[in-house]
Design an enzyme around this catalytic site. Structure first.
Site, mmCIF file in Angstrom:
data_model
loop_
_atom_site.group_PDB
_atom_site.id
_atom_site.type_symbol
_atom_site.label_atom_id
_atom_site.label_comp_id
_atom_site.label_asym_id
_atom_site.label_seq_id
_atom_site.Cartn_x
_atom_site.Cartn_y
_atom_site.Cartn_z
ATOM 1 N N CYS A 55 0.651 -1.314 0.136
ATOM 2 C CA CYS A 55 0.217 0.039 -0.252
ATOM 3 C C CYS A 55 0.929 1.287 0.005
ATOM 4 O O CYS A 55 0.580 2.282 -0.762
ATOM 5 C CB CYS A 55 -0.799 -0.015 1.213
ATOM 6 N N ARG A 138 -7.641 -4.465 -3.180
ATOM 7 C CA ARG A 138 -7.264 -3.301 -3.832
ATOM 8 C C ARG A 138 -8.376 -3.251 -5.030
ATOM 9 O O ARG A 138 -8.234 -3.781 -6.237
ATOM 10 C CB ARG A 138 -6.000 -3.411 -4.436
HETATM 11 C C1 BEZ Z 1 0.684 -4.592 1.944
HETATM 12 O O1 BEZ Z 1 1.821 -5.009 1.819
HETATM 13 O O2 BEZ Z 1 0.274 -3.450 1.707
HETATM 14 C C2 BEZ Z 1 -0.261 -5.626 2.272
HETATM 15 C C3 BEZ Z 1 -0.079 -6.984 2.145
HETATM 16 C C4 BEZ Z 1 -0.971 -8.004 2.690
HETATM 17 C C5 BEZ Z 1 -1.944 -7.819 3.150
HETATM 18 C C6 BEZ Z 1 -2.465 -6.295 3.382
HETATM 19 C C7 BEZ Z 1 -1.434 -5.424 2.953
#
Ligand code: BEZ
Length: 242
Positions: A55, A138
């Site tokens: 993110c 997402r």
């Molecule tokens: C992230 O790195 O943004 C992420 C990865 C797995 C689950 C939620 C967020």
């Protein structure tokens, strides 16, 4: 992936429908969506959680590319099911501390919605229980100036989005509207566009026989025409130049 399918979807918005309305608190104050964005294109996107690496890379990229979206007349609005203070602390950390792929001191100026009740996330089908019950996937909703959903893309938690593609989607939708064409696989401004299938035999025959200026037919149902890059970019706004 979480193995819990108890959370119910309120709805799954669909392409061609009006974007569901909501009022929300954001890092830039309260917004009324999509009403406040009428007259602009807008991308409403969700991310799973603040203070997570994928993110963070996405937010830095979105914020860096915001001027390119602006040139296309496209606003950005983010959302996660975190609270406002988490959003503010995360965005401050990004600006003050993160140096990633040449991006640093990145200020996120577009609104980030707090959605601790998950009301908006559920309305937009962003909670997908097979993937996670407590986080949004997402999601990307591309909404036109009349508030109509024109493209929906969902990515899982582990997969960061391709921002060239998001720019391309806005460019292609605006080109389709401006020139009454469709856009073929991997289309970019400057590539040939697809003209609608001819409605009558005479028109189809003229096209097949090369009698329509600038139109090339690969068969009766598949005709393309040149669409000059400068003409496209002038009509839709410059967007992302590679
Ligand atoms: C992230 O790195 O943004 C992420 C990865 C797995 C689950 C939620 C967020």
């Amino acid at each position: 992936m979480e193995n819990n399918t108890e959370v119910k979807f309120e709805s799954m918005p669909r392409i061609g429908e009006r974007a569901p309305s909501f009022t929300a608190v954001t890092t830039q104050g309260e917004i009324k969506f999509p009403e406040q964005y009428e007259g602009n294109w807008v991308i409403l996107f969700s991310h799973p959680a603040d203070f997570t690496p994928v993110c963070t890379s996405e937010f830095m990229t979105f914020a860096t590319l915001e001027p390119k979206f602006d040139e296309l007349g496209c606003k950005l609005v983010g959302l996660s099911v975190d609270g406002l203070y988490s959003h503010i602390a995360w965005l401050r950390t990004i600006k003050d501390k993160i140096d990633y792929k040449g991006m640093k001191n990145v200020e996120v100026k577009f609104p980030l919605i707090e959605d601790i009740s998950m009301e908006v996330a559920k309305k937009y089908g962003m909670i997908q229980p097979g993937e996670a019950t407590t986080k949004a996937v997402r999601a990307v909703f591309v909404i036109d100036p009349k508030g109509i959903i024109r493209t929906i893309i969902y990515y899982p938690l582990s997969l960061g989005r391709n921002f060239d593609e998001l720019i391309r989607v806005v460019q292609a939708l605006k080109t389709a509207d401006a020139f009454g064409v469709a856009t073929p696989a991997d289309w970019r401004p400057g590539d040939d566009a697809i003209v609608p299938t001819a409605g009558s035999c005479g028109v189809a025959k003229d096209r097949m026989e090369g009698k329509q200026e600038g139109v090339t037919c690969h068969d009766w149902f598949f005709c393309t025409k040149k669409l000059d890059k400068a003409t496209v970019l002038t009509a839709i706004g410059k967007g992302y130049k590679k």
